[in-house]
Enzyme design. Structure first.
Site, mmCIF file in Angstrom:
data_model
loop_
_atom_site.group_PDB
_atom_site.id
_atom_site.type_symbol
_atom_site.label_atom_id
_atom_site.label_comp_id
_atom_site.label_asym_id
_atom_site.label_seq_id
_atom_site.Cartn_x
_atom_site.Cartn_y
_atom_site.Cartn_z
ATOM 1 N N VAL A 181 -4.695 -1.760 -29.349
ATOM 2 C CA VAL A 181 -5.550 -2.430 -28.362
ATOM 3 C C VAL A 181 -6.811 -1.607 -28.082
ATOM 4 C CG1 VAL A 181 -5.635 -3.497 -26.077
ATOM 5 C CG2 VAL A 181 -3.466 -3.425 -27.320
ATOM 6 N N ALA B 145 -10.208 9.162 -25.177
ATOM 7 C CA ALA B 145 -9.207 10.233 -25.248
ATOM 8 C C ALA B 145 -8.031 9.787 -26.108
ATOM 9 C CB ALA B 145 -8.727 10.594 -23.850
ATOM 10 N N GLU C 217 -4.546 -7.405 -16.265
ATOM 11 C CA GLU C 217 -4.358 -8.727 -16.889
ATOM 12 C C GLU C 217 -3.618 -8.627 -18.221
ATOM 13 O OE1 GLU C 217 -5.515 -12.088 -15.687
ATOM 14 O OE2 GLU C 217 -3.858 -12.201 -17.078
ATOM 15 N N VAL D 245 0.764 -8.551 -18.935
ATOM 16 C CA VAL D 245 1.714 -9.657 -19.115
ATOM 17 C C VAL D 245 1.088 -10.703 -20.022
ATOM 18 C CG1 VAL D 245 3.067 -11.462 -17.979
ATOM 19 C CG2 VAL D 245 2.665 -9.278 -16.810
ATOM 20 N N GLY E 267 -0.300 -10.622 -22.985
ATOM 21 C CA GLY E 267 -1.472 -10.263 -23.783
ATOM 22 C C GLY E 267 -2.758 -10.965 -23.416
ATOM 23 N N ILE F 15 -3.320 -14.048 -22.644
ATOM 24 C CA ILE F 15 -3.249 -15.226 -21.748
ATOM 25 C C ILE F 15 -3.645 -14.824 -20.328
ATOM 26 C CG2 ILE F 15 -1.743 -17.009 -20.790
ATOM 27 C CD1 ILE F 15 0.112 -16.607 -23.183
ATOM 28 N N ASP G 38 11.477 -5.454 -22.167
ATOM 29 C CA ASP G 38 10.036 -5.747 -22.106
ATOM 30 C C ASP G 38 9.795 -6.986 -21.228
ATOM 31 O OD1 ASP G 38 7.191 -5.630 -23.468
ATOM 32 O OD2 ASP G 38 7.889 -7.684 -23.778
ATOM 33 N N LYS H 72 7.782 -7.585 -17.419
ATOM 34 C CA LYS H 72 6.767 -8.617 -17.181
ATOM 35 C C LYS H 72 7.223 -9.566 -16.066
ATOM 36 C CE LYS H 72 5.187 -8.224 -21.958
ATOM 37 N NZ LYS H 72 5.445 -8.665 -23.336
HETATM 38 P P1 NDP Z 1 -0.656 2.334 -29.504
HETATM 39 O O1 NDP Z 1 0.619 3.074 -29.588
HETATM 40 O O2 NDP Z 1 -1.118 1.578 -30.701
HETATM 41 O O3 NDP Z 1 -1.828 3.349 -29.096
HETATM 42 C C1 NDP Z 1 -1.663 4.333 -28.110
HETATM 43 C C2 NDP Z 1 -2.904 5.189 -28.080
HETATM 44 O O4 NDP Z 1 -2.809 6.096 -26.990
HETATM 45 C C3 NDP Z 1 -3.133 6.028 -29.336
HETATM 46 O O5 NDP Z 1 -4.485 6.017 -29.685
HETATM 47 C C4 NDP Z 1 -2.698 7.436 -28.908
HETATM 48 O O6 NDP Z 1 -3.442 8.478 -29.528
HETATM 49 C C5 NDP Z 1 -3.053 7.413 -27.432
HETATM 50 N N1 NDP Z 1 -2.219 8.324 -26.659
HETATM 51 C C6 NDP Z 1 -0.869 8.254 -26.469
HETATM 52 N N2 NDP Z 1 -0.471 9.280 -25.686
HETATM 53 C C7 NDP Z 1 -1.578 9.982 -25.379
HETATM 54 C C8 NDP Z 1 -1.810 11.153 -24.617
HETATM 55 N N3 NDP Z 1 -0.811 11.790 -24.011
HETATM 56 N N4 NDP Z 1 -3.071 11.598 -24.496
HETATM 57 C C9 NDP Z 1 -4.103 10.956 -25.115
HETATM 58 N N5 NDP Z 1 -3.939 9.844 -25.853
HETATM 59 C C10 NDP Z 1 -2.687 9.368 -25.985
HETATM 60 O O7 NDP Z 1 -0.544 1.354 -28.235
HETATM 61 P P2 NDP Z 1 -1.089 -0.130 -28.082
HETATM 62 O O8 NDP Z 1 -2.544 -0.144 -28.292
HETATM 63 O O9 NDP Z 1 -0.230 -1.066 -28.829
HETATM 64 O O10 NDP Z 1 -0.755 -0.398 -26.534
HETATM 65 C C11 NDP Z 1 -1.503 0.194 -25.501
HETATM 66 C C12 NDP Z 1 -1.034 -0.375 -24.168
HETATM 67 O O11 NDP Z 1 -1.289 -1.777 -24.141
HETATM 68 C C13 NDP Z 1 0.463 -0.219 -23.891
HETATM 69 O O12 NDP Z 1 0.671 0.023 -22.530
HETATM 70 C C14 NDP Z 1 1.045 -1.555 -24.292
HETATM 71 O O13 NDP Z 1 2.220 -1.888 -23.600
HETATM 72 C C15 NDP Z 1 -0.095 -2.482 -23.876
HETATM 73 N N6 NDP Z 1 -0.104 -3.758 -24.580
HETATM 74 C C16 NDP Z 1 -0.099 -3.765 -25.951
HETATM 75 C C17 NDP Z 1 -0.120 -4.959 -26.620
HETATM 76 C C18 NDP Z 1 -0.176 -4.992 -28.110
HETATM 77 O O14 NDP Z 1 -0.255 -6.096 -28.684
HETATM 78 N N7 NDP Z 1 -0.182 -3.878 -28.806
HETATM 79 C C19 NDP Z 1 -0.113 -6.244 -25.907
HETATM 80 C C20 NDP Z 1 -0.163 -6.112 -24.459
HETATM 81 C C21 NDP Z 1 -0.147 -4.905 -23.843
HETATM 82 P P3 NDP Z 1 -3.322 8.813 -31.102
HETATM 83 O O15 NDP Z 1 -3.842 7.579 -31.784
HETATM 84 O O16 NDP Z 1 -4.182 9.984 -31.342
HETATM 85 O O17 NDP Z 1 -1.864 9.032 -31.352
HETATM 86 N N1 HSE Z 2 6.706 -6.276 -27.760
HETATM 87 C C1 HSE Z 2 5.910 -7.206 -27.042
HETATM 88 C C2 HSE Z 2 6.206 -8.610 -27.558
HETATM 89 C C3 HSE Z 2 4.420 -6.871 -27.198
HETATM 90 O O1 HSE Z 2 6.937 -8.780 -28.551
HETATM 91 O O2 HSE Z 2 5.739 -9.567 -26.952
HETATM 92 C C4 HSE Z 2 3.578 -7.378 -26.076
HETATM 93 O O3 HSE Z 2 3.954 -6.892 -24.848
#
Ligand code: NDP
Ligand code: HSE
Length: 441
Positions: free
Chosen positions: A17, A46, A130, A133, A135, A137, A202, A206
């Site tokens: 994301v 970061a 937003e 929950v 994504g 929507i 999960d 939500k």
């Molecule tokens: P990812 O695991 O793909 O990415 C996490 C990122 O955070 C990475 O870039 C990682 O760095 C960085 N990170 C993790 N720990 C640290 C730390 N201690 N210090 C600095 N950077 C850190 O996660 P997503 O993008 O999938 O998800 C992000 C958030 O969005 C989550 O809370 C998830 O629940 C939520 N979300 C995700 C959805 C999805 O479709 N993926 C949908 C809806 C919500 P590095 O890359 O260097 O390891």
């Molecule tokens: N694991 C979650 C899903 C990702 O399958 O919907 C979005 O929160």
């Protein structure tokens, strides 16, 4: 009109994301400035590893491992790291440093949301979520703002894409759970350890967030009754299909009346479980990994919100909507929209919920068995609405077992569960194949 100030935006995390959020912030800079009324400068990202490959082509100089240094001095902090710590600590630091916060972190909002909203209230900032929950929507803002003048009665949500993908394929193709789960993992819907999705954790996070907003009550995630989908097999699917239902993992949040422990008699139930949904219900046609949230409100009636519940760029849309709102508020000043917990309704245990059920049993195909089963249901105050018996014939042509699919009228969960225990111990039931709630009829 665009304010001549520029807001400093710090991004924590550049995974699925975060990398898309960064790319959109950079490529749509002018449009976003126009909508926010102020320019948004992405001042840093970061991460843990500045050299890791990213999904989007982003300037290397923006990356840092010094999250705290980035947060202090930012006007808006976007947290997309996930997990509880250090996300919680960083969000608290951001709020205390005068920034507004945008996050997609459902685990954090569901478990520590109240504490972070309190900090935001104290310092006059906002925490928006937003993306946490369903994504892409829009559902948080509709519940918090658009329906603020109405009374939400019930929410039924397909809020986990992985389990919807699995159940949908099992329903449409007659496939086995394990086969579809392996496909979901290969396609990147399900993680290597699928527990969080298939056991409903999960969706429960939500559900806690949705119920808190809808009923103006802080609902802790451990007050959410949770059942996963691992017991759903081909037999259970067939019984559901045969009775005109589809099985969906539903997050159900509903307002209940007549609770003695509440001064107004009002209480709520919040549950996540596989449920039978009538095939003509709008939620039945939510296929694949899509999400949908069906809201029933006193004045508005039935509303359905549908779309992508996950995905990097899709979720980035929800994050950026929050960023634009946060920017507008940051410039205009004034208090943000805090968490509303004024109703403080009790969350009733699952035993106090009343729904319809479908009980599927394998019984001995002998005289008097049906009447024994009917008698146990009657004693347990569970009234039969429909009953269908099919004799099971083995491959060698022998039989001796019948499958009974019983649909009940509305019954109290505690009565139903005691009755199922008595059926299991009755001596005429070989196997309780499934007991599922019917929701949405
Ligand atoms: P990812 O695991 O793909 O990415 C996490 C990122 O955070 C990475 O870039 C990682 O760095 C960085 N990170 C993790 N720990 C640290 C730390 N201690 N210090 C600095 N950077 C850190 O996660 P997503 O993008 O999938 O998800 C992000 C958030 O969005 C989550 O809370 C998830 O629940 C939520 N979300 C995700 C959805 C999805 O479709 N993926 C949908 C809806 C919500 P590095 O890359 O260097 O390891
Ligand atoms: N694991 C979650 C899903 C990702 O399958 O919907 C979005 O929160």
């Amino acid at each position: 009109m665009t304010d001549d100030r520029r807001l400093r935006v710090a991004l924590l995390g550049a995974g699925s994301v975060g990398s898309q959020v960064a790319a959109l912030l950079l490529t749509h800079q002018d449009e976003l400035a126009d909508r926010a009324g102020v320019a948004l400068d992405l001042v840093g990202i970061a991460v843990r590893d500045v050299d890791a490959p990213r999904d989007a082509d982003l300037p290397r100089e923006l990356f840092t491992t010094d999250a705290e240094g980035l947060i202090v001095g930012a006007d808006i902090v976007i947290e997309l790291m996930g997990g509880i710590e250090p996300a919680r600590e960083y969000i608290a630091l951001a709020l205390n440093s005068g920034a507004d916060v945008v996050t997609g972190n459902k685990a954090l909002v569901a478990t520590h949301g109240s504490e972070l909203f309190d900090v935001a209230d104290q310092v006059g900032a906002t925490v928006s979520y937003e993306a946490a929950v369903a994504g892409a929507i829009p559902i948080i803002r509709p519940l918090r703002d658009s329906l603020a003048g109405d009374r939400v009665q019930r929410i039924m949500g397909i809020v986990n894409g992985t389990t919807n993908y699995i159940l949908d394929r099992m329903d449409r193709e007659g496939s086995d759970f394990d086969v579809v789960l392996a496909d979901a993992q290969r396609l990147g819907y399900a993680e290597a350890d699928p527990t969080g999705d298939v056991e409903g954790f999960d969706a429960a996070q939500k559900a806690a967030i949705l119920a808190s907003l809808a009923f103006h009550t802080a609902v802790p995630v451990d007050a959410v009754h949770r059942e996963g989908i691992t017991a759903i097999d081909k037999t259970v699917m067939d019984a559901a299909r045969g009775a005109g239902y589809v099985i969906k993992l539903l997050a159900v949040c509903e307002r209940l009346e007549g609770a003695a422990e509440s001064p107004t008699g009002e209480a709520i139930s919040v549950r996540v479980a596989p449920a039978l949904v009538p095939r003509d219900h709008p939620l039945a046609s939510v296929h694949g990994a899509n999400n949908a949230v069906f809201v029933q409100a006193e004045a508005a009636g039935n509303l359905m919100f549908y779309g992508a519940g996950a995905g990097g760029v899709q979720t980035a849309s929800a994050v950026l909507g929050d960023v634009v709102s946060a920017a507008r508020r940051h410039i205009a000043g004034g208090v943000g929209v805090g968490e509303s917990t004024r109703a403080n309704l009790p969350v009733l245990p699952i035993g106090r919920v009343t729904t319809r059920y479908q009980i599927t049993l394998d019984v001995s195909d002998e005289p008097g068995v049906l009447s024994t089963v009917a008698g146990i249901l009657a004693e347990g105050r569970v009234s039969i609405a429909t009953a269908l018996q099919t004799v099971i014939t083995e491959a060698n042509g022998e039989s001796g077992t019948a499958r009974l699919v019983i649909g009940t009228h509305r019954a109290l969960e505690q009565d139903l569960s005691d009755t199922v225990d008595r059926l299991a111990a009755s001596g005429v039931v070989d196997r309780i194949v499934s007991v599922l709630r019917v929701e949405g009829d």
